[in-house]
Motif scaffolding. Sequence first.
Motif, PDB file in Angstrom:
ATOM      1  N   MET A 196      30.154  28.468 -34.783  1.00 28.97           N
ATOM      2  CA  MET A 196      29.620  27.552 -35.699  1.00 28.97           C
ATOM      3  C   MET A 196      27.930  27.983 -35.691  1.00 28.97           C
ATOM      4  N   ARG A 197      27.593  28.292 -36.772  1.00 34.54           N
ATOM      5  CA  ARG A 197      26.002  28.495 -36.864  1.00 34.54           C
ATOM      6  C   ARG A 197      25.579  27.501 -37.917  1.00 34.54           C
ATOM      7  N   LEU A 198      24.635  26.599 -37.635  1.00 29.03           N
ATOM      8  CA  LEU A 198      23.748  25.891 -38.514  1.00 29.03           C
ATOM      9  C   LEU A 198      22.763  26.454 -39.197  1.00 29.03           C
ATOM     10  N   GLU A 199      22.807  26.154 -40.422  1.00 30.91           N
ATOM     11  CA  GLU A 199      21.630  26.993 -41.467  1.00 30.91           C
ATOM     12  C   GLU A 199      20.380  26.206 -41.536  1.00 30.91           C
ATOM     13  N   ARG A 200      20.682  25.028 -42.060  1.00 32.67           N
ATOM     14  CA  ARG A 200      19.311  24.307 -42.353  1.00 32.67           C
ATOM     15  C   ARG A 200      19.798  22.785 -42.648  1.00 32.67           C
ATOM     16  N   ILE A 201      19.061  21.807 -42.819  1.00 31.01           N
ATOM     17  CA  ILE A 201      19.266  20.533 -43.091  1.00 31.01           C
ATOM     18  C   ILE A 201      19.549  20.583 -44.390  1.00 31.01           C
ATOM     19  N   HIS A 202      20.649  19.907 -45.039  1.00 29.87           N
ATOM     20  CA  HIS A 202      20.992  20.075 -46.312  1.00 29.87           C
ATOM     21  C   HIS A 202      20.452  18.510 -47.266  1.00 29.87           C
ATOM     22  N   HIS A 203      20.586  17.518 -46.344  1.00 28.02           N
ATOM     23  CA  HIS A 203      20.108  16.253 -47.019  1.00 28.02           C
ATOM     24  C   HIS A 203      19.918  15.144 -45.877  1.00 28.02           C
ATOM     25  N   ALA A 204      19.076  14.052 -46.283  1.00 26.01           N
ATOM     26  CA  ALA A 204      18.972  12.871 -45.429  1.00 26.01           C
ATOM     27  C   ALA A 204      19.316  11.881 -46.350  1.00 26.01           C
ATOM     28  N   ALA A 205      19.878  10.928 -45.805  1.00 26.03           N
ATOM     29  CA  ALA A 205      20.420   9.739 -46.537  1.00 26.03           C
ATOM     30  C   ALA A 205      19.700   8.558 -46.444  1.00 26.03           C
ATOM     31  N   ILE A 206      19.179   7.824 -47.196  1.00 29.17           N
ATOM     32  CA  ILE A 206      18.259   6.584 -47.025  1.00 29.17           C
ATOM     33  C   ILE A 206      19.078   5.462 -47.927  1.00 29.17           C
ATOM     34  N   ILE A 207      19.444   4.274 -47.270  1.00 24.17           N
ATOM     35  CA  ILE A 207      19.755   2.977 -47.999  1.00 24.17           C
ATOM     36  C   ILE A 207      18.656   2.148 -48.290  1.00 24.17           C
ATOM     37  N   ALA A 208      18.436   1.889 -49.377  1.00 22.36           N
ATOM     38  CA  ALA A 208      17.229   1.037 -49.945  1.00 22.36           C
ATOM     39  C   ALA A 208      17.573  -0.622 -50.069  1.00 22.36           C
ATOM     40  N   SER A 209      16.705  -1.452 -49.823  1.00 24.39           N
ATOM     41  CA  SER A 209      16.922  -2.656 -50.087  1.00 24.39           C
ATOM     42  C   SER A 209      16.584  -3.060 -51.658  1.00 24.39           C
ATOM     43  N   ASP A 210      15.986  -2.629 -52.118  1.00 23.12           N
ATOM     44  CA  ASP A 210      15.499  -2.627 -53.508  1.00 23.12           C
ATOM     45  C   ASP A 210      15.590  -1.457 -54.137  1.00 23.12           C
ATOM     46  N   TYR A 211      16.778  -0.952 -55.106  1.00 24.39           N
ATOM     47  CA  TYR A 211      17.255   0.365 -55.524  1.00 24.39           C
ATOM     48  C   TYR A 211      16.069   0.833 -56.467  1.00 24.39           C
ATOM     49  N   ALA A 212      15.756   0.053 -57.362  1.00 19.70           N
ATOM     50  CA  ALA A 212      14.680   0.186 -58.414  1.00 19.70           C
ATOM     51  C   ALA A 212      13.398   0.600 -57.727  1.00 19.70           C
ATOM     52  N   VAL A 213      12.955  -0.258 -57.047  1.00 21.76           N
ATOM     53  CA  VAL A 213      11.615   0.045 -56.302  1.00 21.76           C
ATOM     54  C   VAL A 213      11.703   1.422 -55.445  1.00 21.76           C
ATOM     55  N   SER A 214      12.642   1.688 -54.914  1.00 22.67           N
ATOM     56  CA  SER A 214      12.661   2.799 -53.932  1.00 22.67           C
ATOM     57  C   SER A 214      13.141   3.972 -54.769  1.00 22.67           C
TER      58      SER A 214
END
Length: 128
Positions: A1-19
């Motif tokens: 296996m060879r990792l290429e790069r970070i694809h994404h980071a996931a964030i959970i927001a307490s107030d979706y509209a504000v974030s």
Amino acid sequence: MRLERIHHAAIIASDYAVSKAFYTEVLGLRVVAENYRAERDSFKLDLALPDGTQVELFSFPDPPRRVSGPEACGLRHLALGVGDVAAALAELRGRGVRTEEVRVDEFTGKRFGFFFDPDDLPLELYEL
């Protein structure tokens, strides 16, 4: 296996509209897709940086609070590259975003600094 790069980071927001406004309007991330998942009562917003790296922004009903801070145990922070850390932090401060002062990496000599999203998630700017 060879990792290429970070694809994404996931964030959970307490107030979706504000974030959503913070990540799109303040940080300028491009919206790739936005979906509502009725079975989970959850939004999923896919955002992209210019190099294609993505941030997934989620909403969930009553998510539990997480310990925050650049020195908290666990996944430490998301770092974003910029040309001028001091200027970028000043711009964020001018938009009402809480920031820390510029620091210097003792090993590389590069400048970096932290700022915080609406849920107090530490985000780093690292000078390229």
